[in-house]
Design a protein around this motif. Sequence first.
Motif, PDB file in Angstrom:
ATOM      1  N   LEU A  83      16.452  55.224 -72.674  1.00  0.00           N
ATOM      2  CA  LEU A  83      15.424  55.663 -72.221  1.00  0.00           C
ATOM      3  C   LEU A  83      14.864  56.635 -73.148  1.00  0.00           C
ATOM      4  O   LEU A  83      15.410  57.501 -73.756  1.00  0.00           O
ATOM      5  N   ILE A  84      13.519  56.426 -73.541  1.00  0.00           N
ATOM      6  CA  ILE A  84      12.670  57.212 -74.421  1.00  0.00           C
ATOM      7  C   ILE A  84      11.579  57.902 -74.018  1.00  0.00           C
ATOM      8  O   ILE A  84      11.101  57.296 -73.027  1.00  0.00           O
ATOM      9  N   THR A  85      11.141  58.888 -74.839  1.00  0.00           N
ATOM     10  CA  THR A  85       9.713  59.454 -74.340  1.00  0.00           C
ATOM     11  C   THR A  85       8.676  59.373 -75.416  1.00  0.00           C
ATOM     12  O   THR A  85       9.163  59.458 -76.643  1.00  0.00           O
TER      13      THR A  85
ATOM     14  N   GLY B 265      -2.500  70.738 -72.407  1.00  0.00           N
ATOM     15  CA  GLY B 265      -1.343  69.675 -72.144  1.00  0.00           C
ATOM     16  C   GLY B 265      -0.938  68.447 -73.060  1.00  0.00           C
ATOM     17  O   GLY B 265      -2.142  68.407 -74.131  1.00  0.00           O
ATOM     18  N   VAL B 266      -0.054  67.795 -72.963  1.00  0.00           N
ATOM     19  CA  VAL B 266       0.216  66.831 -73.726  1.00  0.00           C
ATOM     20  C   VAL B 266       0.605  65.524 -72.978  1.00  0.00           C
ATOM     21  O   VAL B 266       1.275  65.514 -71.916  1.00  0.00           O
ATOM     22  N   SER B 267      -0.075  64.232 -73.442  1.00  0.00           N
ATOM     23  CA  SER B 267       0.302  63.134 -72.596  1.00  0.00           C
ATOM     24  C   SER B 267       1.750  62.652 -72.962  1.00  0.00           C
ATOM     25  O   SER B 267       2.034  62.510 -74.293  1.00  0.00           O
ATOM     26  N   ARG B 268       2.299  62.549 -72.206  1.00  0.00           N
ATOM     27  CA  ARG B 268       3.539  61.410 -72.280  1.00  0.00           C
ATOM     28  C   ARG B 268       4.179  60.636 -71.564  1.00  0.00           C
ATOM     29  O   ARG B 268       3.564  60.444 -70.322  1.00  0.00           O
ATOM     30  N   TYR B 269       4.678  59.487 -72.041  1.00  0.00           N
ATOM     31  CA  TYR B 269       5.129  58.268 -71.385  1.00  0.00           C
ATOM     32  C   TYR B 269       6.564  58.134 -71.451  1.00  0.00           C
ATOM     33  O   TYR B 269       7.263  58.456 -72.412  1.00  0.00           O
ATOM     34  N   SER B 270       7.270  57.855 -70.543  1.00  0.00           N
ATOM     35  CA  SER B 270       8.772  57.321 -70.482  1.00  0.00           C
ATOM     36  C   SER B 270       8.621  55.656 -70.507  1.00  0.00           C
ATOM     37  O   SER B 270       8.219  54.902 -69.840  1.00  0.00           O
ATOM     38  N   THR B 271       9.922  55.350 -71.305  1.00  0.00           N
ATOM     39  CA  THR B 271       9.845  53.868 -71.312  1.00  0.00           C
ATOM     40  C   THR B 271      11.481  53.551 -71.964  1.00  0.00           C
ATOM     41  O   THR B 271      12.039  54.343 -72.084  1.00  0.00           O
TER      42      THR B 271
END
Length: 64
Positions: free
Chosen positions: A10-12, A28-34
């Motif tokens: 799992l990474i961000t 804020g900062v946009s972050r996705y998990s994949t």
Amino acid sequence: MAKNKGTRILITLECTECRSNLEKRSPGVSRYSTQKNRRNNPERLELKKYCSHCNKTTLHKEIK
């Protein structure tokens, strides 16, 4: 028999423009998990994703 956990981790992903730009649309900062396969992609992942804070498609880099 129990199966092995595998090589997927799992990474961000974090927006590169939000991190460096202080004059943006919203805080804020946009972050996705994949997930990524460690064997196929040993280097850090970089993808173009939509950032709701910048209101455009930007480069997102893998962070620890």
